[in-house]
Design an enzyme around this catalytic site. Sequence first.
Site, PDB file in Angstrom:
ATOM      1  N   ARG A  12      -0.016  -3.722  -5.486  1.00 28.39           N
ATOM      2  CA  ARG A  12       0.646  -3.727  -4.171  1.00 28.39           C
ATOM      3  C   ARG A  12       0.011  -2.648  -3.271  1.00 28.39           C
ATOM      4  O   ARG A  12      -0.793  -2.929  -2.402  1.00 28.39           O
ATOM      5  CB  ARG A  12       2.153  -3.519  -4.328  1.00 28.39           C
ATOM      6  CG  ARG A  12       2.961  -3.944  -3.114  1.00 28.39           C
ATOM      7  CD  ARG A  12       2.960  -2.947  -1.990  1.00 28.39           C
ATOM      8  NE  ARG A  12       3.635  -1.704  -2.361  1.00 28.39           N
ATOM      9  CZ  ARG A  12       3.598  -0.610  -1.620  1.00 28.39           C
ATOM     10  NH1 ARG A  12       2.922  -0.588  -0.483  1.00 28.39           N
ATOM     11  NH2 ARG A  12       4.198   0.483  -2.016  1.00 28.39           N
ATOM     12  N   CYS A 237      -1.340   2.993   3.034  1.00 29.98           N
ATOM     13  CA  CYS A 237      -0.735   2.096   4.012  1.00 29.98           C
ATOM     14  C   CYS A 237      -1.713   1.857   5.152  1.00 29.98           C
ATOM     15  O   CYS A 237      -2.143   2.815   5.810  1.00 29.98           O
ATOM     16  CB  CYS A 237       0.550   2.720   4.548  1.00 29.98           C
ATOM     17  SG  CYS A 237       1.265   1.763   5.884  1.00 29.98           S
TER      18      CYS A 237
END
Length: 304
Positions: A12, A237
């Site tokens: 992820r 991110c």
Amino acid sequence: MKRIFIHDVITRDGLQNEEQFIPTDKKIELINQLSNTGLDKIEVTSFVSPKAIPNLRDAEDVMKKIKRKPGVTYSALVPNLKGAERAILCAVDEINLLVSVSDTHNLKNIHQTTNQTLESYKEVMRFLSKEDILVNGSLGTSFGCPFEGEIPEEKVLRLIDQYLELGVNGITLADTTGMATPSQVYQLSTNILNHWPDLPLTLHFHNTRGMGLANVMEGIRAGVIRFDASLGGLGGCPFAPGASGNICTEDLVHMLKFMGYEIRTDLDQLINAAKYLQSILTHDIPGQIVKAGKITDLHSTSEI
Ligand code: COA
Ligand code: ZN
């Protein structure tokens, strides 16, 4: 010695930030290898907009095709109702909701203020209350924001309260761009565990400024026993400037095992999985143990 729970987030947090799309069958193979290492939790993917995170556009395929191992919690990141509906159709064990403490980062990441996202999670929780599923609440930028700077502790405590009112089972504090210092981690974790002694609290560190493992040790000193980490040390991110890799799972497990902590994750199998990860990428992974070997891997004197 204390039992520490290890959660891996490579497929992820790690793969969302890669330049290349990693083919679905390779993601599945990687997760199957990780399942065999004895990890406590694997964050498999995220059910987000494929326009926001194109690398994870194969979330359904990955989630449905991995071989699940009993004892491992298979989790997925979800930012809204649509994501929750997709995750339920794939029978994930745990939904990981996400909101940032910093409005500015939340606006970049999820296109809403922090309060708007928490408000929208009321409907998500109503939908999930009919399902047999765990829900974790993650708080991005808990230790600092690349746009706003310092994050006041009261803000973090207030958001934990709001998440708990919504009915989440656990909380993760994420240090999105590696701004946490060890003393800050000790102080915040101590305050939280004083308020909520039975709260399943996870710390999620990025090693952007080299403080990741020191932060883990101060978290443990404060009583935290759950940590996210990413195989090979990849991660970040895409909507936070300067974001770089999470703390590296095999480096973390290596350190804690040799300190005598009880970890149910097999280090050699993790290192093998990291070698597989390296083989499917076109750049070097930041993890150190995969290159240096374990402290017990001795060399012959004829090598130099
Ligand atoms: N899964 C798949 N598609 C989704 C979705 C989800 N969970 N949520 C929204 N979408 C789709 C919508 O259907 C719509 O599609 P369309 O353009 O084909 O009609 C499009 O995405 C835009 O939807 P909208 O509700 O207007 O959202 P947005 O554009 O404001 O984006 C998020 C909001 C939350 C969906 C998006 O910013 C996102 O996915 N962010 C995740 C960021 C992330 O994962 N960051 C890394 C973790 S730190
Ligand atoms: Zn992260």
